[in-house]
Design a protein around this motif. Structure first.
Motif, PDB file in Angstrom:
ATOM      1  N   UNK A 218      -7.919   3.099   4.257  1.00 11.40           N
ATOM      2  CA  UNK A 218      -7.657   3.131   2.828  1.00 11.40           C
ATOM      3  C   UNK A 218      -6.163   3.291   2.881  1.00 11.40           C
ATOM      4  N   UNK A 219      -5.571   3.008   1.519  1.00 13.95           N
ATOM      5  CA  UNK A 219      -4.135   2.823   1.138  1.00 13.95           C
ATOM      6  C   UNK A 219      -3.512   4.350   1.493  1.00 13.95           C
ATOM      7  N   UNK A 220      -4.420   5.531   1.122  1.00 13.53           N
ATOM      8  CA  UNK A 220      -3.972   6.772   1.641  1.00 13.53           C
ATOM      9  C   UNK A 220      -5.092   7.497   1.677  1.00 13.53           C
ATOM     10  N   UNK A 221      -5.050   8.458   2.734  1.00 18.49           N
ATOM     11  CA  UNK A 221      -5.740   9.404   2.938  1.00 18.49           C
ATOM     12  C   UNK A 221      -5.369  10.968   2.756  1.00 18.49           C
ATOM     13  N   UNK A 222      -6.027  11.576   1.436  1.00 22.17           N
ATOM     14  CA  UNK A 222      -5.518  12.672   1.042  1.00 22.17           C
ATOM     15  C   UNK A 222      -6.244  14.008   1.645  1.00 22.17           C
ATOM     16  N   UNK A 223      -5.229  15.117   1.971  1.00 23.03           N
ATOM     17  CA  UNK A 223      -5.939  16.126   2.518  1.00 23.03           C
ATOM     18  C   UNK A 223      -6.225  17.272   1.582  1.00 23.03           C
TER      19      UNK A 223
ATOM     20  N   UNK B 231      -6.402  18.507  -2.972  1.00 23.88           N
ATOM     21  CA  UNK B 231      -6.391  17.917  -4.154  1.00 23.88           C
ATOM     22  C   UNK B 231      -5.192  18.056  -4.788  1.00 23.88           C
ATOM     23  N   UNK B 232      -4.070  18.812  -4.498  1.00 23.79           N
ATOM     24  CA  UNK B 232      -2.821  18.789  -5.278  1.00 23.79           C
ATOM     25  C   UNK B 232      -2.022  17.655  -4.784  1.00 23.79           C
ATOM     26  N   UNK B 233      -2.737  16.733  -4.122  1.00 24.17           N
ATOM     27  CA  UNK B 233      -1.945  15.565  -3.576  1.00 24.17           C
ATOM     28  C   UNK B 233      -2.467  14.298  -4.607  1.00 24.17           C
ATOM     29  N   UNK B 234      -3.332  14.674  -5.213  1.00 25.13           N
ATOM     30  CA  UNK B 234      -3.874  13.663  -6.240  1.00 25.13           C
ATOM     31  C   UNK B 234      -2.589  13.038  -7.328  1.00 25.13           C
ATOM     32  N   UNK B 235      -1.781  14.009  -7.883  1.00 22.61           N
ATOM     33  CA  UNK B 235      -0.756  13.376  -8.776  1.00 22.61           C
ATOM     34  C   UNK B 235       0.465  12.329  -7.940  1.00 22.61           C
ATOM     35  N   UNK B 236       0.511  12.421  -6.812  1.00 20.14           N
ATOM     36  CA  UNK B 236       1.156  11.397  -6.032  1.00 20.14           C
ATOM     37  C   UNK B 236       0.944  10.105  -6.099  1.00 20.14           C
ATOM     38  N   UNK B 237      -0.299   9.927  -6.488  1.00 12.33           N
ATOM     39  CA  UNK B 237      -1.100   8.442  -6.529  1.00 12.33           C
ATOM     40  C   UNK B 237      -0.352   7.808  -7.719  1.00 12.33           C
ATOM     41  N   UNK B 238       0.097   8.502  -8.774  1.00  9.22           N
ATOM     42  CA  UNK B 238       0.968   7.887  -9.760  1.00  9.22           C
ATOM     43  C   UNK B 238       2.155   7.393  -9.424  1.00  9.22           C
ATOM     44  N   UNK B 239       2.876   8.062  -8.612  1.00 13.27           N
ATOM     45  CA  UNK B 239       4.081   7.671  -8.160  1.00 13.27           C
ATOM     46  C   UNK B 239       3.996   6.321  -7.201  1.00 13.27           C
ATOM     47  N   UNK B 240       2.911   6.506  -6.145  1.00 13.70           N
ATOM     48  CA  UNK B 240       2.633   5.377  -5.148  1.00 13.70           C
ATOM     49  C   UNK B 240       2.091   4.122  -6.006  1.00 13.70           C
ATOM     50  N   UNK B 241       1.679   4.380  -7.185  1.00 10.12           N
ATOM     51  CA  UNK B 241       1.297   3.228  -7.984  1.00 10.12           C
ATOM     52  C   UNK B 241       2.493   2.224  -8.529  1.00 10.12           C
ATOM     53  N   UNK B 242       3.628   3.046  -9.110  1.00  8.77           N
ATOM     54  CA  UNK B 242       4.614   2.471  -9.541  1.00  8.77           C
ATOM     55  C   UNK B 242       5.639   1.994  -8.422  1.00  8.77           C
ATOM     56  N   UNK B 243       5.537   2.208  -7.115  1.00  5.68           N
ATOM     57  CA  UNK B 243       6.538   2.219  -6.046  1.00  5.68           C
ATOM     58  C   UNK B 243       6.080   0.662  -5.430  1.00  5.68           C
TER      59      UNK B 243
ATOM     60  N   UNK C 179     -13.392  -7.005 -17.607  1.00  5.76           N
ATOM     61  CA  UNK C 179     -11.947  -6.541 -17.863  1.00  5.76           C
ATOM     62  C   UNK C 179     -11.829  -5.127 -18.228  1.00  5.76           C
ATOM     63  N   UNK C 180     -12.617  -4.376 -17.921  1.00  5.85           N
ATOM     64  CA  UNK C 180     -12.346  -2.876 -17.933  1.00  5.85           C
ATOM     65  C   UNK C 180     -11.309  -2.482 -17.031  1.00  5.85           C
ATOM     66  N   UNK C 181     -11.279  -3.008 -15.794  1.00  6.75           N
ATOM     67  CA  UNK C 181     -10.222  -2.832 -14.874  1.00  6.75           C
ATOM     68  C   UNK C 181      -9.751  -4.219 -14.403  1.00  6.75           C
ATOM     69  N   UNK C 182      -8.691  -4.241 -13.593  1.00  9.96           N
ATOM     70  CA  UNK C 182      -8.212  -5.600 -12.983  1.00  9.96           C
ATOM     71  C   UNK C 182      -8.064  -5.184 -11.537  1.00  9.96           C
ATOM     72  N   UNK C 183      -7.629  -6.276 -10.800  1.00  9.48           N
ATOM     73  CA  UNK C 183      -7.631  -5.996  -9.258  1.00  9.48           C
ATOM     74  C   UNK C 183      -6.518  -5.133  -8.736  1.00  9.48           C
ATOM     75  N   UNK C 184      -5.554  -4.722  -9.769  1.00 10.07           N
ATOM     76  CA  UNK C 184      -4.748  -3.421  -9.584  1.00 10.07           C
ATOM     77  C   UNK C 184      -5.458  -2.211  -9.266  1.00 10.07           C
ATOM     78  N   UNK C 185      -6.443  -1.945  -9.757  1.00  4.34           N
ATOM     79  CA  UNK C 185      -7.001  -0.691  -9.833  1.00  4.34           C
ATOM     80  C   UNK C 185      -7.221  -0.088  -8.341  1.00  4.34           C
ATOM     81  N   UNK C 186      -7.344   1.209  -8.280  1.00  6.10           N
ATOM     82  CA  UNK C 186      -7.555   1.820  -7.050  1.00  6.10           C
ATOM     83  C   UNK C 186      -8.824   2.673  -7.159  1.00  6.10           C
TER      84      UNK C 186
END
Length: 212
Positions: A193-198, A200-212, A149-156
């Motif tokens: 993969x769901x996304x392929x990041x080129x 490091x500064x693209x990492x914060x966009x994952x938070x926005x993707x999560x909520x979409x 239960x540390x994570x669930x199936x919504x984890x990336x």
């Protein structure tokens, strides 16, 4: 929000110097030839016992000796021969500000991962560390995180090698590949993969993707 599971080596930090020197310390201690540093990229990411088996073809008892020698040096100096990728601290700060829960899922021992994260001053960003060991695959690590239960199936799962992405998909969770580490674009793209990041500064966009 969905938990972001980060690989460590090749994803948050560059471990090449510490790993290569520690592997060669182990090899030469048992009479094997040292490997050129230029050959080490392929060995960063997979479990350590797989690396020593591939390089030496030695029996299991000798593999355990090699791992013990590796860890002897890595615990003293190898962990510190590690460089945080530029921009990682800022990216983690941004994700934390967006409210993204984060954890570490690495093939290295949890105690080594903890020392590295504390050395870089980023340990507090991660709610937990899942570390590997001989005979434990990353797929098994993620399965354990799900079962307790540390994570669930919504984890990336976020990583730089195919083993990271394959472990995620085997457990029914999404993956994100990063291209600044040691895996090639082809290696990562083949795992869909769901996304392929080129960058490091693209990492914060994952938070926005999560909520979409």
């Amino acid at each position: 929000m969905k938990t972001l599971l980060f690989d460590l080596d090749g994803t948050l930090s560059d471990p090449l110097v510490g790993i290569s020197r520690s592997v060669n310390y182990a090899l030469t201690s048992l009479g094997y030839a040292a490997l050129p540093e230029t050959e080490f990229a392929q060995y960063i990411g997979p479990p350590l016992d797989d690396t020593f088996k591939l390089v030496t073809g030695a029996p299991d008892a000798e593999i355990r000796q090699l791992i013990a020698l590796y860890r002897e040096r890595y615990a003293e100096t190898g962990f510190a021969e590690n460089t945080l990728y530029p921009g990682v601290e800022a990216a983690l700060n941004a994700l934390a500000q967006k409210g993204s829960p984060m954890g570490i899922c690495t093939s290295k021992l949890a105690q080594f991962a903890d020392k590295i994260l504390r050395r870089f001053g980023i340990r507090d960003h991660f709610g937990f560390i899942s570390g590997g060991d001989v005979g434990v695959t990353k797929q098994q690590q993620i399965a354990r995180l799900l079962s307790d239960g540390t994570v669930d199936t919504q984890a990336w799962m976020i990583g730089d090698r195919s083993v990271d992405l394959m472990a995620a998909h085997a457990n029914g969770i999404e993956s994100v590949g990063v291209l600044w580490g040691y895996g090639s674009r082809e290696e990562l793209s083949n795992q869909l993969p769901r996304r392929l990041l080129e960058r490091v500064d693209e990492l914060p966009t994952l938070a926005d993707l999560q909520s979409s």
